[in-house]
Design an enzyme around this catalytic site. Structure first.
Site, PDB file in Angstrom:
ATOM      1  N   GLU A 276      -3.596  -7.134  17.196  1.00 46.86           N
ATOM      2  CA  GLU A 276      -2.254  -7.395  16.577  1.00 46.86           C
ATOM      3  C   GLU A 276      -1.132  -8.308  17.397  1.00 46.86           C
ATOM      4  O   GLU A 276      -0.592  -8.998  17.052  1.00 46.86           O
ATOM      5  CB  GLU A 276      -1.670  -6.300  15.729  1.00 46.86           C
TER       6      GLU A 276
ATOM      7  N   GLU B 257       0.798  -1.205   0.085  1.00 43.14           N
ATOM      8  CA  GLU B 257       0.127  -0.140  -0.001  1.00 43.14           C
ATOM      9  C   GLU B 257       0.953   1.181   0.112  1.00 43.14           C
ATOM     10  O   GLU B 257       0.509   2.141  -0.750  1.00 43.14           O
ATOM     11  CB  GLU B 257      -0.977  -0.072   1.176  1.00 43.14           C
TER      12      GLU B 257
ATOM     13  N   HIS C  39     -25.564   7.646  21.232  1.00 45.13           N
ATOM     14  CA  HIS C  39     -26.732   7.868  20.448  1.00 45.13           C
ATOM     15  C   HIS C  39     -26.728   6.728  19.195  1.00 45.13           C
ATOM     16  O   HIS C  39     -27.414   6.912  18.175  1.00 45.13           O
ATOM     17  CB  HIS C  39     -26.766   9.150  19.853  1.00 45.13           C
TER      18      HIS C  39
ATOM     19  N   GLY D 182       6.139  -2.437  14.435  1.00 47.18           N
ATOM     20  CA  GLY D 182       5.355  -1.431  13.781  1.00 47.18           C
ATOM     21  C   GLY D 182       4.436  -0.567  14.760  1.00 47.18           C
ATOM     22  O   GLY D 182       4.200   0.680  14.719  1.00 47.18           O
ATOM     23  N   ARG D 183       3.708  -1.352  15.508  1.00 48.81           N
ATOM     24  CA  ARG D 183       2.583  -0.688  16.365  1.00 48.81           C
ATOM     25  C   ARG D 183       3.112   0.134  17.557  1.00 48.81           C
ATOM     26  O   ARG D 183       2.503   0.502  18.284  1.00 48.81           O
ATOM     27  CB  ARG D 183       1.632  -1.782  16.830  1.00 48.81           C
TER      28      ARG D 183
ATOM     29  N   LYS E 158      -1.574 -10.932   2.170  1.00 50.79           N
ATOM     30  CA  LYS E 158      -0.620 -10.156   1.512  1.00 50.79           C
ATOM     31  C   LYS E 158       0.035 -11.332   0.242  1.00 50.79           C
ATOM     32  O   LYS E 158      -0.181 -10.614  -0.817  1.00 50.79           O
ATOM     33  CB  LYS E 158       0.648  -9.771   1.976  1.00 50.79           C
TER      34      LYS E 158
HETATM   35  O1  F6P Z   1       0.851  -5.916   8.063  1.00 48.01           O
HETATM   36  C1  F6P Z   1       0.942  -5.678   9.274  1.00 48.01           C
HETATM   37  C2  F6P Z   1       2.042  -4.551   9.626  1.00 48.01           C
HETATM   38  O2  F6P Z   1       3.334  -5.122   9.343  1.00 48.01           O
HETATM   39  C3  F6P Z   1       2.150  -3.836  10.709  1.00 48.01           C
HETATM   40  O3  F6P Z   1       2.539  -4.597  11.708  1.00 48.01           O
HETATM   41  C4  F6P Z   1       2.736  -2.534  10.432  1.00 48.01           C
HETATM   42  O4  F6P Z   1       2.502  -1.703  11.347  1.00 48.01           O
HETATM   43  C5  F6P Z   1       2.344  -2.179   9.045  1.00 48.01           C
HETATM   44  O5  F6P Z   1       2.015  -3.498   8.368  1.00 48.01           O
HETATM   45  C6  F6P Z   1       3.300  -1.476   8.553  1.00 48.01           C
HETATM   46  O6  F6P Z   1       4.319  -1.977   8.088  1.00 48.01           O
HETATM   47  P1  F6P Z   1       5.349  -1.013   7.276  1.00 48.01           P
HETATM   48  O7  F6P Z   1       5.723   0.178   8.437  1.00 48.01           O
HETATM   49  O8  F6P Z   1       6.841  -1.953   7.337  1.00 48.01           O
HETATM   50  O9  F6P Z   1       5.310  -0.485   6.201  1.00 48.01           O
END
Ligand code: F6P
Length: 526
Positions: free
Chosen positions: A355, A218, A386, A269-270, A495
């Site tokens: 996650e 993406e 509401h 990532g999170r 993916k």
């Molecule tokens: O697909 C999940 C994930 O790997 C998350 O854990 C992560 O935050 C997100 O995709 C984005 O990943 P990246 O920062 O590598 O683009």
């Protein structure tokens, strides 16, 4: 991939069995109002002040004896040792053989807390790298803040590279002293990017390509489109108008981006908002504000690391989560921020908890015989009242609610804040007390649990502390369940399949597909 020897899964402990007995004998019959009547000190016992966050846990289905058993469970599971292993930089993300050290990103230069000499040296080196990266990133943030030509900041990233910065920039909007416009593009659905680009001009736009791996489809698709748009619009200086926030600096360079801010594979990532991924927030609130944000989180880290388990807020909340999930079988938790600035907090917390702990095997890969992460969901109050609060009050399913509010408003319109706070209080009160006298349609059963988190005000520091609190409570439940909370293999299969299907959408090949996927694919091509 084995568990550390001093780590025990909850169902292998004697405390687990005792808790099962306790649930059967008293837990399932627990009456909140009776509990308050029996114990005049209940509010004091089940509320506490942690850094920047006051928490009222007293409207939960728990008493002193049950909490003591849950604390015993934590001891028997080796929670303290596991927590210390994280803070010592051990590779507790066992399936990826990585340390989990986002806490290091918010540690102040003088903080010292690592037990062994080896760990001290290793972590001190890493901390020096962290501080150097922070200096560079915050200097860049200040430069961008002062650059009047840059008006639109477009963050392109997804998951942790989007949810954290997006949530935090909105949450701290009142602290943003720049006239800049922040945009967050995550979806591969080009409608998002197209909509943002329509409002931008190449000369006035800074693109931040945020991706830990710099491979996420993406983000790469959007980044390429942004670059094409920039060039087609006459933009030439990509060095000035593009920056990458990534652990994969080489890939960012190959993409043509020379301004890069790196981070480390030990930042999940999170958990990456505290790293270079936080750059949009740093541009919004400035270096000083960003440092306050880190300091607030650090204060909560220290609380988690040093406070005895019985007074340790993330521990108490994480244990309550286990009590609800595994004994009451509550399948979800609703997040109700009574603060519009926290609008994106539920989405952020969804990734953090689901996650991390949405797993069906333990850290050794063994199938679990009990439930793990609940579904998290929610909307800001009073809006939710509401919409779905009907179900929370009178539905057949009990959903614990987490109210989050700030005492003081960030705006000056009179009359709103008392109404907002009164509504938050009223909902928590109604859930617990119900209304037994009317019968039938107007009957509120009550005895529905909630937690109330109260900040003095929503500031960079209090937001930092609130988020670190949430991270650590997820750590606690994951530890009790014996999970590796730090990998996310469950996102991979989709993916891979999408890559294959993207080609099939072009070439029309159906061989090997199931009937439904083949049928839909044909419809899409027709
Ligand atoms: O697909 C999940 C994930 O790997 C998350 O854990 C992560 O935050 C997100 O995709 C984005 O990943 P990246 O920062 O590598 O683009």
């Amino acid at each position: 991939m084995s568990q550390p020897s001093d780590r025990f899964r909850c169902d292998q402990t004697s405390a687990w069995v005792t808790l099962q007995t306790r649930f059967k004998s008293t837990g399932q019959f627990f009456d909140l109002q009776q509990a308050f009547a029996d114990d005049t000190q209940r509010f004091e016992r089940f509320s506490q002040q942690a850094p920047y966050v006051f928490a009222d846990l007293s409207k939960n289905l728990i008493d002193v004896a049950t909490e003591a058993l849950l604390l015993e469970l934590a001891m028997q599971c080796g929670l303290e040792g596991y927590r210390n292993a994280m803070f010592a930089g051990e590779p507790i993300n066992s399936t990826e053989n990585r340390a989990v050290m986002h806490f290091l990103l918010r540690k102040t230069p003088s903080a010292q807390y690592i037990p062994s000499q080896v760990a001290i040296n290793k972590i001190a080196d890493l901390h020096a790298e962290v501080l150097a990266m922070q200096e560079a990133m915050l200097a860049y943030a200040e430069k961008m803040r002062a650059d009047d030509d840059i008006i639109d900041i477009v963050n392109i990233g997804i998951g942790g590279s989007d949810l954290g910065p997006q949530m935090a920039v909105l949450a701290l909007k009142e602290f943003a002293s720049t006239g800049k416009h922040f945009h967050f593009v995550s979806n591969v659905d080009g409608q998002e990017l197209a909509g943002v680009l329509a409002r931008c001009r190449p000369d006035n736009t800074l693109f931040l390509i945020a991706s830990k791996t710099f491979t996420t489809t993406e983000t790469m698709t959007n980044a390429h489109s942004a670059k094409r748009w920039f060039k087609a619009g006459g933009g030439r200086d990509t060095g000035r108008h593009f920056a990458a926030l990534t652990t994969n600096v080489a890939a960012a360079n190959a993409f043509g981006i020379t301004t890069t801010f790196g981070f480390w594979d030990w930042v999940g990532g999170r958990y990456s908002l505290w790293s270079a991924i936080g750059l949009p927030l740093a541009i919004a609130i400035g270096a000083k504000g960003f440092r306050e944000f880190l300091a607030g989180a650090h204060a909560m880290d220290e609380h988690f690391r040093l406070t005895p388990l019985s007074e340790n807020l993330p521990v108490r909340m994480g244990l309550l989560d286990v009590w609800y999930r595994n004994f009451y079988s509550f399948g979800s938790r609703s997040i109700a921020p009574y603060n519009s600035a926290l609008k994106r907090l539920p989405a952020y917390l969804q990734q953090l908890e689901m996650e991390s702990n949405g797993k069906r095997v333990d850290a050794s890969g063994r199938l679990l015989p009990f439930e793990t992460a609940p579904v998290l969901w929610g909307e800001p109050g009073t809006n939710g009242q509401h919409a779905y609060f009907q179900m929370l009050h009178q539905g057949t399913t009990v959903v614990p609610v987490e109210f989050i509010a700030a005492k003081t408003a960030a705006y000056s319109l009179p009359g709103h804040q008392p109404k907002l706070l009164a509504n938050a209080l009223a909902q928590a009160q109604a859930l617990m007390c119900g209304k037994p006298d009317d019968g039938g349609h107007k009957n509120f059963p009550g005895n529905r649990p909630s937690t109330f988190l109260l900040l003095d005000e929503l500031t960079p520091a209090s937001l930092g502390a609130l988020l670190a609190l949430q991270e650590h409570r997820v750590f606690v439940s994951g530890a009790i369940w014996g999970l590796n909370s730090f990998d996310q293999w469950g996102v991979e299969l989709g993916k891979v399949l999408a890559q294959d299907l993207e080609q099939r959408l072009v070439n029309g090949k159906l061989q090997g597909l199931d009937g439904s996927t083949a049928g839909l694919l044909q419809k899409m091509r027709a």
